[in-house]
Design an enzyme around this catalytic site. Structure first.
Site, short mmCIF file in Angstrom:
data_model
loop_
_atom_site.label_atom_id
_atom_site.label_comp_id
_atom_site.label_asym_id
_atom_site.label_seq_id
_atom_site.Cartn_x
_atom_site.Cartn_y
_atom_site.Cartn_z
N SER B 38 3.81 -1.26 16.97
CA SER B 38 2.91 -1.49 15.85
C SER B 38 3.31 -0.63 14.64
O SER B 38 4.47 -0.66 14.23
CB SER B 38 1.48 -1.20 16.30
OG SER B 38 0.57 -1.64 15.36
N ASP B 157 1.53 -7.58 19.04
CA ASP B 157 1.55 -6.12 19.01
C ASP B 157 1.84 -5.50 20.38
O ASP B 157 1.25 -5.90 21.38
CB ASP B 157 0.18 -5.65 18.52
CG ASP B 157 0.26 -4.24 17.99
OD1 ASP B 157 0.94 -3.42 18.60
OD2 ASP B 157 -0.35 -3.97 16.93
#
Lengths: 389, 566
Positions: B38, B157
């Site tokens: 991320s 993610d």
């Protein structure tokens, strides 16, 4: 079979079985899981209940496992941390038991030991726990021991060492809880919003593992989801990782007795009401301490530095194990075992120096305390330890 | 020594602080692999590409400001985090990004279809890096609905599977949550309980809960600046604790330690000198032994004690702090109560704005779709008119006259480009001749009878300047005609003498020789020739199966195909 029925009776008496058993736990299940985990030990072990009589409750029993009890060296007694039990030492027992008798116990109110009701006074609860260990020692007929405590066990061990210094040969504290003081300005750096504070206030009166019990049948799942790291730590030795989560769940889903004692000793959110740093000077100077910290642990190793400063005349060996977290004994089991064995070996050495240079000592080390001043010298490792390195 | 950055959404500013510290005091630690999930992967990419951290910080604040501007923060319909990220990455990623990060940048992704963790470290192009980073920052529901693809597979993610990818034992973990990481804020609270979210240990503390909310809701500028400072301090503390701050010389000596054992002395010294010149202009004669009591190192460490965020980053943060406090609107909305009270007013406005923007963005696409629709409608109209004409018209097969005025619907010539695009494919200039309305009433019945049996359409394909191909289509069944006529080059089978290359000519190469022949002339002449052939054989064909013929027309070498169906 008789043991099993006995345990079922015990479980019923503690009020956590039958069809009202929301948390789906029982002593039998705990015993089975523990057995499975300990089955990987190479050293034969003995499990027994030490009857300590009316220490806290009416008839308390402490679950003990011992290895290599025939050895004549000073025994090592291991106290686990909050929410753990004897089985979590599974990666250490073999190695530590190679040189001396090792006793690992479920602290009163935890694991398979009895779960009496503790008082609501922090100091008294602490004394009760200490007393239970002293009763246990007497029952087991150990005159002197090396006491190792992890986390909360470290706190209790220190308290025990303050109360009964004659019984302690060496104090080993692995990431001990309850040493630093609660700082006055906790919320200075960030302004914690009101709702967060409200949440904290709402949760504070609850026992630490309330969520686990509230989850009921999902308890094990909660353990697996929130602490997959603990399971991973043991994946190298255990084939079935689920055993650990099952064990932790079974340990903590029962009546929260020891847990509430801990909660009593706790102030705020995880601080000790009577932090050890303030009381460490009560500990007799001649008791050597080895502090083992995990470098990633949340337990502030600066408390260790402080202890070192507060005890200039005694041996305080501070070691930080790189890459390990709070569960030092499992994260870096080999290094941990090595350090513990080194620390224990110093006792043997001192004892051997005091008596005849014979390993076979029958008087379980009533070694004179005055001789231990010279332990400030760097630790030398006996030759027989090399097996571990 | 590897670095690993945890994913943390808007708390990524913490990584900036850490990165600044590493760049300043321990650049030698950035030579190895860096992993992240991320926001951590963005930090890792920035560090590996050696992007200026001041600009990064300002870009970060730009996104935060953008997100905060809207009534519902990043959840507002008019805010798209993916667009913001893409803009920033497009602007800052160097052209050779993939070369710089290949094998060193490890991005943790979650494969959508099975939820497994995937760590990507090989990149073939800049687009590859960009796409991987976009995937790494995609939170379903927050960033959008459908996750983007990376090499054809949808990823999201890494925080859903492994938020703190640890590559090996020597990985320094960086996390903005107080927990069991090497570099993390050490909250002034003795925490006892933590949870482990996708490999990131997070304590259950007031501060962490507060931080958790900030992952998706961008915090205020002052919180961010504290976070950045905290990152810097924590990283510095880590370096101090582990004695990783050294002077350049010592770093160089250390790094050649292993080298000098294996390589000849000379080479080792050469390497040493090279590092010296690369690092700083300190000139030293190469010493081989590492001095633990180096005065320079000590000075460095002492300096670092009082170290603070560098000017570049500081000024950026200060600028945003100031701008956040300036202006009446900022002052007004600083108070939460006012913000909450104004929500009923601001949210509809926000939605309206979002809708208008959406429409204006989609407008070109819509107009294109309208044009397509028109095209289809016109074809449909053609059909209807044709079928009506057919019932009324007579076709004289022996004399087909091309009347320019009657070609209004179907015939486009090369001069009217607009028509061309309306009716024809881009690759082909198509001429469609329909049945001509006949004026001769005498032969009506006769011709009508014939037309019912043989409906044909002549199409002329202009392949290039030299060649032109008229084609006669059978239209006895109405629905085939438009499909057949508009079918692509690939779909129809070219006549024998037409090579592949002829078919794939661009529109630009199509030129119809004006001066040589008039278009109408060509068509007329050819069709005449075709149809005269046809009429000659007409009688014979009556009883036969459909026949496809290719006839070489002698004057122009053009091909004529006739389809006859009985």
């Amino acid at each position: 079979m008789t043991e099993q029925t006995l345990e079922v009776c015990k479980a019923q008496s503690s009020g956590s079985s039958g069809w009202l058993n929301w948390t789906s736990t029982s002593s039998v299940m705990l015993r089975t899981v523990e057995k499975k985990i300990l089955s990987i030990l190479k050293t034969p072990y003995k499990g027994m209940y030490a009857d300590i009589g009316p220490a806290v409750g009416t008839a308390d029993k402490i679950w003990t496992i011992c290895l290599n009890s025939e050895s004549s060296n000073i025994p090592l007694v291991m106290l686990h941390g909050l929410g753990a039990g004897v089985a979590l030492w599974v990666m250490n027992l073999d190695s530590l038991a190679a040189y001396r008798p090792v006793y690992a116990i479920d602290i009163l109110g935890f694991g398979r030991s009895s779960r009496p009701k503790f008082t609501n006074d922090a100091l008294v609860a602490e004394k009760q726990l200490v007393k239970s260990i002293e009763e246990w020692r007497r029952e087991m007929n150990i005159s002197k021991m090396i006491l190792l405590g992890h986390s909360m066990g470290g706190f209790i061990a220190t308290s025990y060492a303050i109360s009964y210094p004659d019984r302690i040969k060496h104090l080993i504290l692995a990431d001990p809880w309850g040493f630093p003081e609660k700082p006055a300005d906790v919320n200075s750096r960030y302004n914690v919003p009101l709702w967060v504070r409200a949440l904290a206030v709402a949760v504070t009166p609850l026992n630490p593992f309330w969520a686990l019990r509230a989850a009921g049948p999902l308890g094990q799942w909660v353990v697996e989801k929130t602490r997959p790291d603990i399971m991973r730590k043991f994946s190298t030795v255990l084939e079935d990782e689920k055993l650990i989560s099952q064990y932790i769940h079974q340990c903590n889903a029962q009546t929260p007795s020891g847990e509430s004692a801990f909660h009593t000793m706790m102030d705020g959110f995880g601080w000790a009401k009577y932090p050890m740093v303030k009381r460490i000077n009560e500990l007799r100077e001649d008791i050597p301490i080895t502090l083992l910290y995990g470098s990633r642990s949340w337990v502030d190793s600066s408390a260790g530095e402080k202890i070192k400063k507060l005890r200039p005349n005694s041996m305080v060996d501070l070691k930080v194990i790189t890459g390990a977290g709070h569960h030092v004994y499992a994260d870096k089991a080999e290094i941990f075992n090595k350090y513990v064995n080194e620390a224990c070996a110093t006792c043997d050495r001192v004892m051997n120096a005091n008596h005849e240079p014979d390993d076979n000592i029958q008087t379980k080390g009533e070694g004179t305390e005055s001789d231990q001043e010279n332990e400030n010298s760097p630790v030398q490792q006996p030759i027989d330890l090399n097996r571990n390195n | 020594m590897n670095l690993s950055f945890a994913g943390c959404g808007f708390l990524g500013i913490y990584h900036v602080g850490v990165a600044v510290c590493f760049k300043k005091y321990a650049p030698h630690l950035l030579l190895d692999k860096i992993s992240g999930a991320s926001a951590g992967s963005l930090a890792a990419a920035c560090l590996l590409c050696d992007l200026p951290l001041g600009e990064m910080t300002s870009d970060f604040f730009r996104v935060v400001n953008e997100a905060r501007r809207h009534s519902l923060g990043p959840f507002s319909p008019s805010f798209s985090i993916q667009t913001c990220l893409l803009e920033g990455l497009q602007k800052h990623l160097p052209l050779d990004a993939h070369k710089r990060v290949n094998g060193r940048l490890h991005i943790s992704l979650t494969r959508v279809y099975d939820g497994k963790n995937v760590i990507v470290s090989q990149f073939t192009s800049r687009e590859d890096v960009l796409q991987a980073l976009l995937c790494a920052c995609f939170i379903p529901g927050f960033s959008g609905i459908l996750p983007p693809r990376f090499r054809g597979v949808r990823y999201m993610d890494g925080a859903f599977s492994d938020n703190l990818p640890v590559l090996d034992e020597n990985t320094v973990t960086v996390s903005p949550f107080c927990g069991e990481s090497d570099i993390c804020p050490r909250d002034q609270s003795s925490q006892l309980f933590h949870v482990n979210w996708a490999n990131t240990s997070i304590e259950i503390s007031k501060q962490n809960i507060n931080r958790f909310v900030k992952i998706l809701f961008p915090p205020r500028a002052d919180f961010l600046s504290k976070m950045c400072q905290q990152g810097f301090d924590d990283a510095l503390q880590y370096l101090q604790r582990n004695n990783l701050i050294n002077c350049n010389r010592c770093i160089a000596v250390q790094s050649t330690f292993i080298v000098s054992e294996t390589l000849p002395q000379q080479q080792a010294q050469q390497k040493l000198k090279q590092i010296e010149t690369n690092g700083e202009q300190e000139h030293i004669d190469a010493e081989d032994d590492y001095d633990p009591e180096c005065v320079e190192c000590k000075r460095h460490r002492r300096d670092a004690m009082s170290g603070n965020l560098p000017e570049t980053v500081m000024t950026v943060i200060q600028g945003y702090l100031d701008s956040a406090n300036k202006g009446l609107a900022n002052w007004l909305f600083k108070h939460r109560s006012i913000k909450l009270l104004s929500l009923p007013a601001t949210v509809p406005v926000d939605f309206l704005c979002a809708t208008i923007t959406k429409i204006s963005i989609l407008a070109p696409a819509i107009s294109q779709q309208l044009r397509q629709l028109m095209k289809v409608l016109i074809y449909e109209l053609n059909d209807v008119i044709q079928s009506r004409l057919r019932t009324l018209a007579k076709v004289r097969s022996d004399i087909i006259q091309f009347d320019n005025t009657r070609r209004a619907f179907f015939i486009s010539n090369h001069k009217s480009q607009s028509r061309l695009s309306l009716l024809g494919d881009d690759d082909q200039v198509r001429l469609i001749a329909s049945h001509n309305q006949l004026t001769d009433a005498d032969t009506f019945e006769q011709v009508l009878k014939m037309t019912q049996e043989n409906d044909t359409v002549v199409a002329l394909y202009y392949m290039d300047s030299e060649e032109m191909m008229p084609k006669v289509y059978d239209v006895s069944s109405d629905d085939i005609f438009p499909i057949e006529a508009t079918s692509n080059v690939d779909n129809y089978c070219p006549p024998r003498s037409l090579s592949e290359s002829d078919l794939t000519h661009d529109k630009s190469t199509i030129e119809i020789p004006d001066n040589d022949l008039e278009l109408s002339d060509i068509s007329d002449r050819q069709i005449e020739s075709v149809l005269s052939d046809y009429s000659e054989t007409e009688d014979d064909h009556y009883a036969q199966q459909p026949v496809y013929e290719t006839i070489e027309s002698p004057q122009t070498d053009h091909l004529t195909t006739i389809t006859v169906e009985k």
